[in-house]
Design a protein around this motif. Structure first.
Motif, PDB file in Angstrom:
ATOM      1  N   ARG A 175       0.873  -1.178   0.000  1.00 56.25           N
ATOM      2  CA  ARG A 175       0.000   0.000   0.000  1.00 56.25           C
ATOM      3  C   ARG A 175       0.907   1.225   0.000  1.00 56.25           C
ATOM      4  N   GLY A 176       0.365   2.403  -0.238  1.00 59.51           N
ATOM      5  CA  GLY A 176       1.222   3.573  -0.241  1.00 59.51           C
ATOM      6  C   GLY A 176       0.437   4.846   0.015  1.00 59.51           C
ATOM      7  N   LYS A 177       0.984   5.696   0.881  1.00 58.39           N
ATOM      8  CA  LYS A 177       0.364   7.006   1.114  1.00 58.39           C
ATOM      9  C   LYS A 177       0.335   7.785  -0.200  1.00 58.39           C
ATOM     10  N   GLY A 178      -0.819   8.417  -0.466  1.00 55.28           N
ATOM     11  CA  GLY A 178      -0.954   9.183  -1.706  1.00 55.28           C
ATOM     12  C   GLY A 178      -1.456   8.357  -2.880  1.00 55.28           C
ATOM     13  N   CYS A 179      -1.732   7.083  -2.621  1.00 53.30           N
ATOM     14  CA  CYS A 179      -2.255   6.208  -3.679  1.00 53.30           C
ATOM     15  C   CYS A 179      -3.730   5.893  -3.425  1.00 53.30           C
ATOM     16  N   VAL A 180      -4.384   5.462  -4.483  1.00 54.74           N
ATOM     17  CA  VAL A 180      -5.750   4.961  -4.365  1.00 54.74           C
ATOM     18  C   VAL A 180      -5.677   3.449  -4.232  1.00 54.74           C
ATOM     19  N   GLU A 181      -6.629   2.893  -3.500  1.00 49.93           N
ATOM     20  CA  GLU A 181      -6.637   1.442  -3.297  1.00 49.93           C
ATOM     21  C   GLU A 181      -8.066   0.944  -3.152  1.00 49.93           C
ATOM     22  N   SER A 182      -8.214  -0.355  -3.279  1.00 49.07           N
ATOM     23  CA  SER A 182      -9.532  -0.985  -3.092  1.00 49.07           C
ATOM     24  C   SER A 182      -9.314  -2.479  -2.897  1.00 49.07           C
ATOM     25  N   CYS A 183     -10.408  -3.178  -2.641  1.00 44.37           N
ATOM     26  CA  CYS A 183     -10.362  -4.632  -2.450  1.00 44.37           C
ATOM     27  C   CYS A 183      -9.571  -5.284  -3.582  1.00 44.37           C
ATOM     28  N   THR A 184      -8.633  -6.125  -3.209  1.00 44.02           N
ATOM     29  CA  THR A 184      -7.817  -6.851  -4.192  1.00 44.02           C
ATOM     30  C   THR A 184      -8.335  -8.265  -4.422  1.00 44.02           C
ATOM     31  N   MET A 185      -9.483  -8.560  -3.871  1.00 49.17           N
ATOM     32  CA  MET A 185     -10.006  -9.925  -3.813  1.00 49.17           C
ATOM     33  C   MET A 185      -8.985 -10.844  -3.137  1.00 49.17           C
ATOM     34  N   CYS A 186      -8.180 -10.207  -2.273  1.00 48.73           N
ATOM     35  CA  CYS A 186      -7.114 -10.950  -1.575  1.00 48.73           C
ATOM     36  C   CYS A 186      -6.285 -11.745  -2.579  1.00 48.73           C
ATOM     37  N   VAL A 187      -5.811 -11.047  -3.595  1.00 47.92           N
ATOM     38  CA  VAL A 187      -5.113 -11.716  -4.689  1.00 47.92           C
ATOM     39  C   VAL A 187      -3.900 -12.498  -4.201  1.00 47.92           C
ATOM     40  N   HIS A 188      -3.248 -12.016  -3.130  1.00 42.12           N
ATOM     41  CA  HIS A 188      -2.080 -12.727  -2.621  1.00 42.12           C
ATOM     42  C   HIS A 188      -2.464 -14.084  -2.057  1.00 42.12           C
ATOM     43  N   ARG A 189      -3.656 -14.158  -1.503  1.00 42.81           N
ATOM     44  CA  ARG A 189      -4.148 -15.437  -0.987  1.00 42.81           C
ATOM     45  C   ARG A 189      -4.642 -16.314  -2.134  1.00 42.81           C
ATOM     46  N   VAL A 190      -5.378 -15.715  -3.043  1.00 43.61           N
ATOM     47  CA  VAL A 190      -5.947 -16.472  -4.160  1.00 43.61           C
ATOM     48  C   VAL A 190      -4.840 -17.113  -4.997  1.00 43.61           C
ATOM     49  N   ASP A 191      -3.756 -16.371  -5.211  1.00 46.21           N
ATOM     50  CA  ASP A 191      -2.664 -16.896  -6.033  1.00 46.21           C
ATOM     51  C   ASP A 191      -1.976 -18.092  -5.391  1.00 46.21           C
ATOM     52  N   ARG A 192      -2.112 -18.237  -4.080  1.00 41.96           N
ATOM     53  CA  ARG A 192      -1.517 -19.424  -3.455  1.00 41.96           C
ATOM     54  C   ARG A 192      -2.577 -20.450  -3.067  1.00 41.96           C
ATOM     55  N   GLY A 193      -3.756 -20.300  -3.635  1.00 45.48           N
ATOM     56  CA  GLY A 193      -4.776 -21.335  -3.492  1.00 45.48           C
ATOM     57  C   GLY A 193      -5.686 -21.193  -2.295  1.00 45.48           C
ATOM     58  N   GLU A 194      -5.703 -19.998  -1.697  1.00 45.32           N
ATOM     59  CA  GLU A 194      -6.578 -19.762  -0.545  1.00 45.32           C
ATOM     60  C   GLU A 194      -7.742 -18.870  -0.945  1.00 45.32           C
ATOM     61  N   LYS A 195      -8.764 -18.870  -0.097  1.00 46.36           N
ATOM     62  CA  LYS A 195      -9.918 -18.000  -0.338  1.00 46.36           C
ATOM     63  C   LYS A 195      -9.678 -16.635   0.289  1.00 46.36           C
ATOM     64  N   PRO A 196     -10.392 -15.623  -0.171  1.00 45.53           N
ATOM     65  CA  PRO A 196     -10.252 -14.298   0.452  1.00 45.53           C
ATOM     66  C   PRO A 196     -10.556 -14.339   1.945  1.00 45.53           C
ATOM     67  N   ALA A 197      -9.920 -13.432   2.673  1.00 46.41           N
ATOM     68  CA  ALA A 197     -10.054 -13.425   4.132  1.00 46.41           C
ATOM     69  C   ALA A 197     -11.494 -13.208   4.574  1.00 46.41           C
ATOM     70  N   CYS A 198     -12.228 -12.336   3.883  1.00 40.84           N
ATOM     71  CA  CYS A 198     -13.611 -12.055   4.275  1.00 40.84           C
ATOM     72  C   CYS A 198     -14.479 -13.295   4.117  1.00 40.84           C
ATOM     73  N   VAL A 199     -14.235 -14.052   3.076  1.00 42.31           N
ATOM     74  CA  VAL A 199     -15.020 -15.267   2.829  1.00 42.31           C
ATOM     75  C   VAL A 199     -14.763 -16.277   3.948  1.00 42.31           C
ATOM     76  N   GLU A 200     -13.510 -16.425   4.301  1.00 41.30           N
ATOM     77  CA  GLU A 200     -13.167 -17.368   5.372  1.00 41.30           C
ATOM     78  C   GLU A 200     -13.719 -16.925   6.719  1.00 41.30           C
ATOM     79  N   ALA A 201     -13.803 -15.612   6.924  1.00 34.84           N
ATOM     80  CA  ALA A 201     -14.199 -15.100   8.241  1.00 34.84           C
ATOM     81  C   ALA A 201     -15.704 -15.150   8.467  1.00 34.84           C
ATOM     82  N   CYS A 202     -16.479 -15.300   7.411  1.00 31.94           N
ATOM     83  CA  CYS A 202     -17.945 -15.222   7.542  1.00 31.94           C
ATOM     84  C   CYS A 202     -18.491 -16.498   8.176  1.00 31.94           C
ATOM     85  N   LYS A 203     -18.873 -16.384   9.448  1.00 36.49           N
ATOM     86  CA  LYS A 203     -19.382 -17.560  10.168  1.00 36.49           C
ATOM     87  C   LYS A 203     -20.769 -17.970   9.660  1.00 36.49           C
TER      88      LYS A 203
END
Ligand code: SF4
Ligand code: SF4
Length: 246
Positions: A175-203
């Motif tokens: 991330r970076g100050k002065g930049c725009v950002e938004s949900c990445t669909m947790c791409v770092h997790r998806v690329d290693r075969g995991e689900k997004p954090a929000c999906v996993e957290a939803c009880k």
């Protein structure tokens, strides 16, 4: 309809009502996807053979529950302190809605909808706002000049501008100050075969993640089996996030 909590984003309630027609599909329950997510080996580009998406069952999403928001903040180290809460980064937020005709109240999470035709990408003058071949929409903070055109272009108010100094960041989520950002669909997790954090957290197991292009994926089977909508489908942006029960 009214949207709770964040006034800056209040218009989305009306937009949701106008665009989705509030076709309700009561009594249909989704189960958490049991399938695994295929990995993307390091060095290999994202593939257009898949399109990552999410299905949110609003009949299971509990008002007042913000487990998905907390999980997103933790996963992506969105922890900076700002004096004005309107300047806080927010990649996912809960929206409480009321159908004026029926009185039905429901709640849903709103994040980047990972549009197939993303206006945020169209307006970006540097190419920082981009869509991967697998449908995930990202911002390259190294190219972002902070002009915020994409924030104005996004009809879902899904993007935030980083105002504050950042500390204790997740090295996997630049991330970076002065930049725009938004949900990445947790791409770092998806690329290693995991689900997004929000999906996993939803009880409540209200969120299903998977490949919209694979007819045998859980998400595709469920979209085929139950009515679902894209919010503001009238804009023809073809969001990858779908909602059931709205
Ligand atoms: Fe871009 Fe907004 Fe669509 Fe996300 S929801 S892809 S930020 S236009
Ligand atoms: Fe946040 Fe990841 Fe969920 Fe997107 S997919 S809202 S980044 S937790």
């Amino acid at each position: 309809m009214s949207e709770g909590k964040n006034p800056r984003r209040g218009f989305i309630a009306a937009s949701a009502a106008a665009g989705i027609g509030l076709a309700v599909a009561p009594g249909i329950r989704l189960l958490q996807a049991a399938e695994s997510v295929p990995t993307r080996p390091a060095g290999q580009p994202a593939s257009s053979k898949v399109r990552w998406g999410m299905l949110v069952d609003t009949t299971k999403c509990a008002a007042g529950c913000d487990a998905c928001v907390k999980a997103c903040n933790k996963e992506n180290a969105i922890n900076e302190v700002v004096e004005d809460r309107r300047q806080a980064s927010q990649w996912i937020r809960k929206i409480d809605l009321k159908d004026k005709k029926t009185g039905r109240e429901f709640s849903l999470p709103m994040m980047c909808q990972h549009c197939a035709n993303p206006p945020c990408v169209d307006v970006c003058p540097t190419g920082a706002s981009m869509k991967r071949a697998d449908g995930i929409v990202l911002v390259d903070r190294h190219i972002c000049i902070g002009c915020r055109y994409c924030m104005m272009a996004c009809p879902y108010k899904a993007r935030s501008f980083v105002h504050a100094e950042l500390h204790a960041q997740n090295p996997e989520v630049p991330r970076g100050k002065g930049c725009v950002e938004s949900c990445t669909m947790c791409v770092h997790r998806v690329d290693r075969g995991e689900k997004p954090a929000c999906v996993e957290a939803c009880k409540q197991q209200a969120m299903v993640f998977g490949d919209l292009k694979d007819p045998n994926s859980d998400i595709s089977k469920r979209i085929a089996a139950v009515p679902s909508d894209q919010i503001r489908a009238d804009l023809n942006l073809d969001p990858g996030v779908r909602y059931q029960g709205i």
